[in-house]
Design an enzyme around this catalytic site. Structure first.
Site, PDB file in Angstrom:
ATOM      1  N   ARG A  67       0.868  -1.182   0.000  1.00  0.00           N
ATOM      2  CA  ARG A  67       0.000   0.000   0.000  1.00  0.00           C
ATOM      3  C   ARG A  67       0.900   1.225   0.000  1.00  0.00           C
ATOM      4  NH1 ARG A  67      -2.587   4.248   0.157  1.00  0.00           N
ATOM      5  NH2 ARG A  67      -4.740   4.463   0.911  1.00  0.00           N
TER       6      ARG A  67
ATOM      7  N   GLU B 233     -11.538   5.958  -5.382  1.00  0.00           N
ATOM      8  CA  GLU B 233     -12.062   4.608  -5.189  1.00  0.00           C
ATOM      9  C   GLU B 233     -12.676   4.044  -6.464  1.00  0.00           C
ATOM     10  OE1 GLU B 233     -12.051   2.573  -2.353  1.00  0.00           O
ATOM     11  OE2 GLU B 233     -10.546   4.058  -1.767  1.00  0.00           O
TER      12      GLU B 233
ATOM     13  N   ARG C  25      -1.566  -5.549   4.448  1.00  0.00           N
ATOM     14  CA  ARG C  25      -0.764  -4.925   3.397  1.00  0.00           C
ATOM     15  C   ARG C  25       0.455  -4.248   4.018  1.00  0.00           C
ATOM     16  NH1 ARG C  25      -5.363  -1.228   0.659  1.00  0.00           N
ATOM     17  NH2 ARG C  25      -5.270  -0.465   2.808  1.00  0.00           N
TER      18      ARG C  25
END
Length: 235
Positions: free
Chosen positions: A107, A115, A155
């Protein structure tokens, strides 16, 4: 008359020579193990990320094998790079079944991309543009990741850099520069390294130049605001 052979010297286990040799062997083994752990051992997935790696922010070199969203990607660790045979003796897998459980989900630190459509929720403007840009910029390329933390989705949150003709580029910074993301707004798990001030200046310049999502003007919604409305049930 031939010389009479001397009796072999009996050396005890606590003889200085034995102790010195033992210390040398032990030190060599210890240093070899430390070298292996830091420079040779491949990090297969997030389970291999030790607190030491995160605390020291040990740089991880590897290949981007997949880009699935505007601010994260799959990363195959190739410790030592070309010096350790990657690219000519050892090769990065390309098939999905070969990559299963062998990559880190990274990430990007400090940036939040628009999004995409998920679970029946609508897509945010410029989400596909951000994804296309990131794919074109890093897919199949070698990058270096400075690890900061592991988030709630397992992540690796970190700073990722890629080599271009003009030098090493901070991927988060380039997204902000092009108006394809905003400075990360979350209060939990926010990671910037030492670059938060720089990131905010890049965002401000992109906004002033109306680049990317900033071209939407007053109708522009940040990813954080978008998620509050569409993913958390806030109206």
């Amino acid at each position: 008359m031939p010389p009479i052979p001397s009796e072999p010297e009996n050396i005890s286990l606590i003889h200085p020579k034995v102790l010195l040799l033992s210390a040398g062997v032990t030190t060599s083994l210890f240093l070899s193990y430390k070298f292996y752990k830091r420079y040779v051992r491949r990090i297969r997935n997030y389970l291999d990320l030790t607190p030491e790696i995160l605390d020291r922010q040990t740089p991880l070199y590897g290949r981007v094998t997949r880009v699935g969203d505007g601010d994260n990607f799959r990363f195959y660790h190739t410790p030592g790079g070309i010096l350790f045979g990657w690219g000519w003796l050892r090769h990065v897998p390309t098939k999905r079944q070969e990559l299963k459980d062998e990559t880190l989900m990274v990430r990007l630190c400090g940036v939040d991309a628009p999004e995409r459509a998920h679970w029946g929720k609508p897509a945010q403007p410029y989400s596909e543009e951000a994804l296309a840009w990131l794919k074109n910029y890093i897919f199949g390329r070698n990058v270096v990741v400075t690890p900061y933390s592991i988030d709630q989705y397992k992540r690796l949150v970190g700073r990722a850099q890629v080599w271009k003709w003009t030098g090493k580029k901070d991927i988060s910074a380039e997204m902000l520069r092009n108006g394809l993301g905003v400075v990360y707004e979350g209060k939990i798990g926010a990671e910037f390294g030492d670059n938060e001030s720089w990131y905010r200046k890049l965002e401000a310049r992109a906004k002033w130049l109306r680049r990317g999502l900033w071209s939407l003007g007053s109708s522009m919604t940040t990813p954080g605001e978008f998620k509050k409305v569409h993913y958390r049930g806030d109206s």
